[in-house]
Write an enzyme that holds these catalytic residues in place. Structure first.
Site, PDB file in Angstrom:
ATOM      1  N   GLU A  81       0.790  -1.223   0.000  1.00  0.00           N
ATOM      2  CA  GLU A  81       0.000   0.000   0.000  1.00  0.00           C
ATOM      3  C   GLU A  81       0.830   1.284   0.000  1.00  0.00           C
ATOM      4  O   GLU A  81       0.374   2.298  -0.495  1.00  0.00           O
ATOM      5  CB  GLU A  81      -0.938   0.004   1.217  1.00  0.00           C
ATOM      6  CG  GLU A  81      -2.073  -1.012   1.145  1.00  0.00           C
ATOM      7  CD  GLU A  81      -3.066  -0.743   0.017  1.00  0.00           C
ATOM      8  OE1 GLU A  81      -3.371   0.435  -0.231  1.00  0.00           O
ATOM      9  OE2 GLU A  81      -3.499  -1.713  -0.629  1.00  0.00           O
ATOM     10  N   SER A 108     -57.223 -21.110  23.634  1.00  0.00           N
ATOM     11  CA  SER A 108     -57.345 -21.938  24.850  1.00  0.00           C
ATOM     12  C   SER A 108     -56.162 -21.846  25.805  1.00  0.00           C
ATOM     13  O   SER A 108     -56.195 -22.469  26.868  1.00  0.00           O
ATOM     14  CB  SER A 108     -57.551 -23.395  24.449  1.00  0.00           C
ATOM     15  OG  SER A 108     -58.711 -23.499  23.671  1.00  0.00           O
TER      16      SER A 108
END
Lengths: 148, 810
Positions: free
Chosen positions: B217, B497
Site C-alpha cells: 500500500e 385456549s
C-alpha cells in the site's frame, strides 16, 4: 479361586471407595443436595452463616460459592451475587443457594429481594436441620427489619 | 496616519487639476510639464503600491485563513484521534458452556458448540482454539477469555464421560469442579453505520502482515511526512500511461485520514483537506500509532448489515482465527483485499482473491520479506476461508432485539452503540439452533401439506428455563436471520385456549373446586351489556354433558370452561391473569375465558412461567451481565420474582396440564417421549387464525405460535400446527420429565367426583394436602348417590354464592 474372586472384589470396592468422585455426582447435579455445617465446627453459630462457601456442596457449586465468598471479602458484592446466581443456574432448586442469595441481599439491605429469595429457599427446603434453622433465623431478622 | 493621508490628498488635488491643465495653451507645456509628467508616474507607482498593498493584504488574509483552517483541522485531527477513536458497538455473547461433573452433555452438542465457537477439530491438541479426542475423553484447548466475572488464561481441559454425563473435569492432571468454554459471539448493537471491529495493538499483529501492508500500500511509508510527492508522481505516470486510473498516490496516512475523518467524495477540496490532515496527523503521532489506527480502521468487507472493519475482526470473520494464528497465505489475502474488499471477496470470487493474494506474495518475496520457498509454498495453497454464515459469525436477530429492548429500559441507546460494552446473555446456542431448525422445518411441512405455493405461514417461539426465566432461545420469524418484525415480542395474537389454565387455576385457588369436581358441558349463552349474545361451542360442536373438571381442561372443552369461568367470576379470572404476570390490561368480558385476548408469545411465556416455576411470577430475562470494554462489571442480574401462588396450588394445576399430555390434545407427546411427565396446553383462536402450544418439562418452558400475518384462518389447530415444533425442540435438546414441586394427597373418586374407596372408584385424583379428611364415603353411599344422580353439577350448586351474574342466567 474363590479367594482370588473375593480379593478382586475387595480391591475394586476399596478403589471405588477411594475415588475422589462421589457416585452421586454422576447423577443429575441439579438434585445433588447441599449440607450446611457450622463454620469451623462452631455449633453456636449454626443459625448464622459466616461464609458463603460453608458446607458441603456439588463440586461446581462449591467452586462458585468460594468465588462468591472471595468477591464478598473484597467488597465486591455485585460480583458475589453474580457467582451465586451462576450456582443457582446449575442447581436451580437448591435451598442452600437461595438462602445464600437471600442472606447476601439482606446484608446489602435489599430486604424485598432477600424476602423473595428466602421464600424460594422455603419452597425447596431440604431436610437439613441447620439450613432450616438458618432460614428461620434469617426470616426473623427480615421480619424484624420490616417491623413485622 | 498623517503621513499616509498626505499622498492621498496630493493625488486627489492633482487629479482635480487634470481638466484645468488640459485647457492650458501648448506653450505653457514646458513650464507645466513637470507636474503633468509626474502625475502618470506617480499614478503608476500608486497603482503598483495599491496592487502590492492589496496583494499583501490578501496574502495575509489567505495565510491567516489557512492558519485558522489548519488550527481547526488540527483540533479536529487531535480531538478525534486522541482517546476513543471509534464508536464501538456493544458485543453480545451467549451463555458460556459450563462443564462440571454430572452435567448431561451429548457428544453431538459438545462438538457442535465447539465448532460454532470456531474451535478446530485436530488430531493433536497443542494450541488454543482446538479440540480432539483421546479414546473416550475429550481434550479442549480453551482460549484465554475475559468472562463477565474474570479474565481466564488459555488452558487444556480433559473431559471424561460416563452414561452421557461428564464424569470428570481435569486441568493439568488435577480434578476441577467447574470449567467454562468462552461464550459464542451472537451479534452486536451497532451504530447507524453498522461498523464492527475488534481492536488490536500493533505489537499483536504479525510483523509479516505489517510488512506486507507497507510493501503493497505504501512502500515509502516510513520516509514521508504523510504525503508522498514521489508517490503522487509515480501514480500520475502510471495512470497517464494506462489512460485510466490504475494506481493511487495516497499514502497509508492519507488513506487513514480519508476513512477516518472524511468521506469518499471525489473532489479537489477533499483531496487538499486530506493532504493537510495527513501532514497534521504525522506531526502529532508516531508512525506506529498511525499504522495501528490504520489496521483497526481499514474496511474489509460486509456481512449482511454488518461492516467488517479492522484486521482483527476480518481475520476472525474470514478465517475463524486470531490474527496471530494467520498463515502467510491468509495474511497476504487480507492485505490484498484492502484494495477492493468486495471485488476480491474470497467467498464470492475465489479466483480473483487468489490472483490478488499471489500478487501480494510476489511483492513480499521481491522485497525479501519472505523467501522464495515461502512464496512458492504459500502460492501453492488453495484459498481456504471459514463459512461466513457459520454460527460464530452470524447474528441472532430476534434475541438481539430482545436484549436491546431490555437494555434500553436502563441504558441510553447511544451508549449501547458506541462505548464497546460487552453483554453476556442467557442464550443457549444449542437450544436456539434446535428451535430455529424445528420452526423452519415444520412451517415448510405444513405449507406443503396445505398446498401453499408461496411462503404464507409465520411462526414465533420463546424458550426459557423453568426456574429462573432465563431466555434460552427465541425465534421471531420463519426467516430466522431477518432483522424485521419480531413476532415473538411484538405480535399481538389471540391466545385461544391458552387462557383456560388461568380459569382452572382461579377455580382451584378458590378452594371450591378440585379436579374431580363435575361441570356440565352443555351449550352456554351469555348476554353482553350491549345486548349481544356470546354462545361458545366446543371445537367439534358436540356436548359432553357432566365431565370432571380435569377432562374439561385436558380436552379443551369450551362450553364447560366458559361455564366454570362464569361461576368463579370474570373479575377473579382477570385477577388471576394479573397475578400470573400478564402485563397488559385484560378486559372484563366473558369471552376472555376462552382466550379472546391478544398477547405476544413473550407475554404468554411470562404467564406460563408462573406455572412452570412453581408459582413465582417472573419476567423472561435475556441479560446476565454487562461489562465495559475493559471488563469492569456495570450490572449483573439475578433471579427475581415474587411468589404469587403457593406451590401446592400450582402443583395441583400442573396435574391438569399433564393430563393434556396423558389424555387430551397433547397426547402425541406422551408417545414420542415415552413419559407423561410433561405439562402443556394447546391453543387455537377463533376460525383457526392462531395455533399455539405452551409446555414445559423439568428444565425448559417453550411457547410456540404459528399463524399468518394477514390474520386469515388456517386448516390446523394448536395440536397440529404448533405442538410438533415444540416436540422437535425437546427431541433435539433432550427432555427431562417433570418432578413434583410438593406432594399432593391422592384419592379414588366415583363418577360423581366423590372420594370413595378403591373398590368403587373410577379414577385416582389429586387433592390439595389436608383436604381429604372426612370426605371419603363408602361404596354403598356411592351407589345410592349414583342412582339419584344428585351430585351431577351438585357441587357447583352447593358452592354457588350468588356472586356471579352468570348464575342468574341459568
Amino acid at each position: 479361586m474363590v479367594r482370588l474372586v473375593v480379593l478382586v472384589f475387595v480391591v475394586i470396592s476399596f478403589l471405588s471407595a477411594c475415588s475422589s468422585v462421589p457416585s452421586s455426582e454422576l447423577n443429575d447435579p441439579r438434585f445433588a443436595q447441599s449440607y450446611e455445617e457450622g463454620y469451623g465446627g462452631n455449633k453456636g453459630q449454626n443459625n448464622q452463616l459466616i461464609r458463603l462457601d460453608e458446607g458441603k456442596h456439588h463440586p461446581a457449586v462449591q467452586v462458585l460459592l468460594s468465588q462468591a465468598e472471595e468477591a464478598r471479602q473484597q467488597g465486591n458484592s455485585r460480583q458475589a451475587l453474580s457467582y451465586l446466581d451462576q450456582a443457582r443456574q446449575i442447581q436451580p432448586r437448591n435451598p442452600a443457594i437461595f438462602y445464600r442469595q437471600a442472606w447476601l441481599n439482606y446484608q446489602l439491605g435489599n430486604l424485598s429481594q432477600a424476602q423473595q429469595l428466602l421464600q424460594r429457599a422455603k419452597v425447596y427446603m431440604s431436610t437439613d436441620k441447620v439450613l432450616q434453622q438458618r432460614v428461620s433465623s434469617l426470616q426473623n431478622e427480615i421480619d424484624a427489619k420490616q417491623g413485622r | 496616519m498623517t503621513t499616509a493621508k498626505k499622498p492621498t490628498r496630493a493625488v486627489k488635488s492633482s487629479s482635480k487639476k487634470k481638466p484645468t491643465t488640459r485647457k492650458k495653451p501648448v506653450g505653457t507645456k514646458s513650464t507645466k510639464a513637470k507636474p503633468v509628467e509626474k502625475k502618470p508616474v506617480g499614478n503608476k507607482r500608486t497603482i503598483k503600491q495599491k496592487l502590492w498593498s492589496w496583494f499583501w493584504r490578501l496574502s495575509i488574509l489567505v495565510i491567516l485563513g489557512l492558519g485558522v483552517w489548519l488550527v481547526y483541522l488540527d483540533a479536529q485531527v487531535r480531538s478525534q484521534f486522541d482517546g476513543n477513536k471509534w464508536a464501538l458497538p456493544a458485543k453480545v455473547y451467549a451463555r458460556p458452556l459450563s462443564l462440571y461433573p454430572g452435567l448431561l452433555l451429548s457428544a453431538k452438542q459438545l462438538k457442535a458448540e465447539l465448532l460454532w465457537n470456531d474451535y478446530k477439530a485436530v488430531s493433536h491438541v497443542v494450541s488454543p482454539g482446538t479440540f480432539g479426542r483421546d479414546g473416550s475423553d475429550w481434550i479442549i484447548y480453551r482460549r484465554g477469555f475475559s468472562f463477565a466475572d474474570r479474565q481466564e488464561a488459555a488452558k487444556k481441559i480433559r473431559l471424561s464421560f460416563a452414561g452421557g454425563r461428564i464424569e470428570r473435569v481435569m486441568v493439568a492432571g488435577e480434578m476441577r469442579g467447574l470449567e467454562r468454554i468462552e461464550p459464542q459471539y451472537i451479534g452486536g448493537i451497532f451504530p447507524a453505520h453498522h461498523e464492527d471491529r475488534d481492536l488490536i495493538a500493533l505489537q499483536d499483529v504479525p510483523p509479516a502482515l505489517v510488512a506486507a501492508l507497507v510493501a503493497v500500500e505504501d512502500r515509502g511509508y516510513f520516509d514521508h511526512y504523510g504525503v508522498s510527492i514521489r508517490g503522487i508522481l509515480r501514480a500520475m505516470k502510471a495512470n497517464i500511461a494506462a489512460g485510466r486510473t490504475v494506481q493511487g498516490g495516497s499514502t497509508l496516512t492519507q488513506q487513514l485520514v480519508k476513512n477516518f475523518f472524511l468521506t469518499n467524495e471525489r473532489s479537489l477540496r477533499r483531496k487538499v483537506k486530506e493532504a493537510f490532515m495527513a501532514l497534521l496527523l504525522e506531526l502529532h503521532y508516531s508512525k506506529e500509532e498511525i499504522l495501528q489506527a490504520y489496521l483497526n480502521e481499514v474496511y474489509l468487507g460486509q456481512s449482511g448489515r454488518r461492516s467488517i472493519n479492522g484486521i482483527a475482526l476480518a481475520s476472525r470473520f474470514y478465517f475463524a482465527k486470531n490474527v496471530q494464528q494467520l498463515d502467510l497465505s491468509e495474511m497476504a489475502l487480507l492485505v490484498g483485499m484492502i484494495k477492493g474488499p468486495s471485488y476480491y471477496n474470497p467467498f464470492r470470487h475465489p479466483q480473483r482473491a487468489r490472483e490478488r493474494r499471489d500478487l501480494v506474495l510476489g511483492i513480499m518475496s521481491e522485497l525479501n520479506i519472505i523467501s522464495r520457498a515461502q512464496r512458492m509454498n504459500a502460492q501453492g495453497q488453495d484459498i481456504r476461508v471459514a463459512d461466513s454464515g457459520r454460527a460464530g459469525q452470524r447474528e441472532y436477530p430476534a434475541f438481539i432485539q430482545l436484549v436491546k429492548k431490555q437494555l434500553q429500559q436502563d441504558y441510553r441507546l447511544h451508549d449501547l452503540q458506541s462505548t464497546g460494552l460487552r453483554i453476556f446473555t442467557t442464550l443457549d446456542p444449542w437450544l436456539q439452533h434446535a428451535t430455529e431448525k424445528s420452526v423452519q422445518q415444520h412451517i415448510a411441512t405444513l405449507e406443503k401439506r396445505i398446498g401453499f405455493k408461496q411462503p404464507t405461514l409465520e411462526a414465533a417461539a420463546v424458550v426459557t428455563s423453568v426456574d429462573g426465566a432465563e431466555v434460552r432461545a427465541i425465534v421471531g420469524s420463519r426467516r430466522v436471520r431477518y432483522f424485521g418484525f419480531n413476532r415473538a415480542i411484538d405480535a399481538q395474537r389471540s391466545i385461544g385456549s391458552l387462557a383456560k389454565p388461568a380459569v382452572y387455576l382461579t377455580a382451584l385457588a378458590s378452594g371450591r373446586y378440585n379436579w374431580s369436581s363435575i361441570i356440565n358441558d352443555k351449550p352456554v349463552s351469555v348476554s353482553g351489556q350491549d345486548g349481544s349474545l356470546w354462545q361458545p361451542r366446543n371445537y367439534d360442536r358436540k356436548d359432553y354433558g357432566p365431565v370432571f373438571l380435569v377432562d374439561a381442561m385436558s380436552k379443551s372443552l369450551n362450553q364447560s370452561t366458559a361455564r366454570l369461568g362464569m361461576k368463579v367470576g370474570i373479575d377473579q379470572v382477570v385477577n388471576t391473569f394479573e397475578r400470573l404476570g400478564v402485563d397488559k390490561k385484560i378486559p372484563h368480558y366473558p369471552s376472555i375465558l376462552l382466550g379472546a385476548v391478544s398477547m405476544s408469545p413473550l407475554q404468554v411465556t411470562q404467564m406460563f412461567q408462573t406455572y412452570a416455576s412453581g408459582g413465582f411470577a417472573m419476567q423472561p430475562r435475556s441479560i446476565q451481565a454487562l461489562t465495559t470494554n475493559d471488563n469492569q462489571v456495570i450490572t449483573s442480574y439475578a433471579v427475581q420474582g415474587e411468589q404469587v401462588f403457593s406451590p401446592q396450588i400450582i402443583e395441583n394445576l400442573r396435574y391438569g396440564l399433564q393430563q393434556v399430555v396423558v389424555q387430551g390434545t397433547g397426547k402425541r407427546l406422551a408417545r414420542t417421549f415415552n413419559t407423561t411427565k410433561i405439562a402443556g396446553k394447546t391453543g387455537t383462536s377463533d376460525e383457526q387464525r392462531d395455533a399455539w402450544f405452551a409446555g414445559f418439562d423439568d428444565r425448559h418452558l417453550a411457547v410456540i405460535w404459528v399463524g399468518r400475518d394477514d390474520n386469515k384462518s388456517m386448516p390446523f389447530t394448536g395440536a397440529g400446527g404448533a405442538l410438533p415444533i415444540w416436540q422437535d425442540i425437546f427431541v433435539e435438546s433432550g427432555l427431562e420429565p417433570l418432578t413434583p414441586l410438593v406432594d399432593l394427597d391422592w384419592a379414588w373418586v366415583n363418577t360423581q367426583g366423590e372420594v370413595v374407596e378403591r373398590e368403587c372408584g373410577v379414577r385416582k385424583m389429586p387433592f390439595m394436602p389436608g383436604t381429604l379428611s372426612g370426605r371419603k364415603i363408602s361404596c354403598d353411599e356411592s351407589e345410592m348417590n349414583s342412582r339419584s344422580d344428585s351430585r351431577i353439577d351438585g357441587q357447583l350448586n352447593n358452592n354457588e354464592g350468588g356472586g356471579s351474574w352468570f348464575d342468574w342466567l341459568f
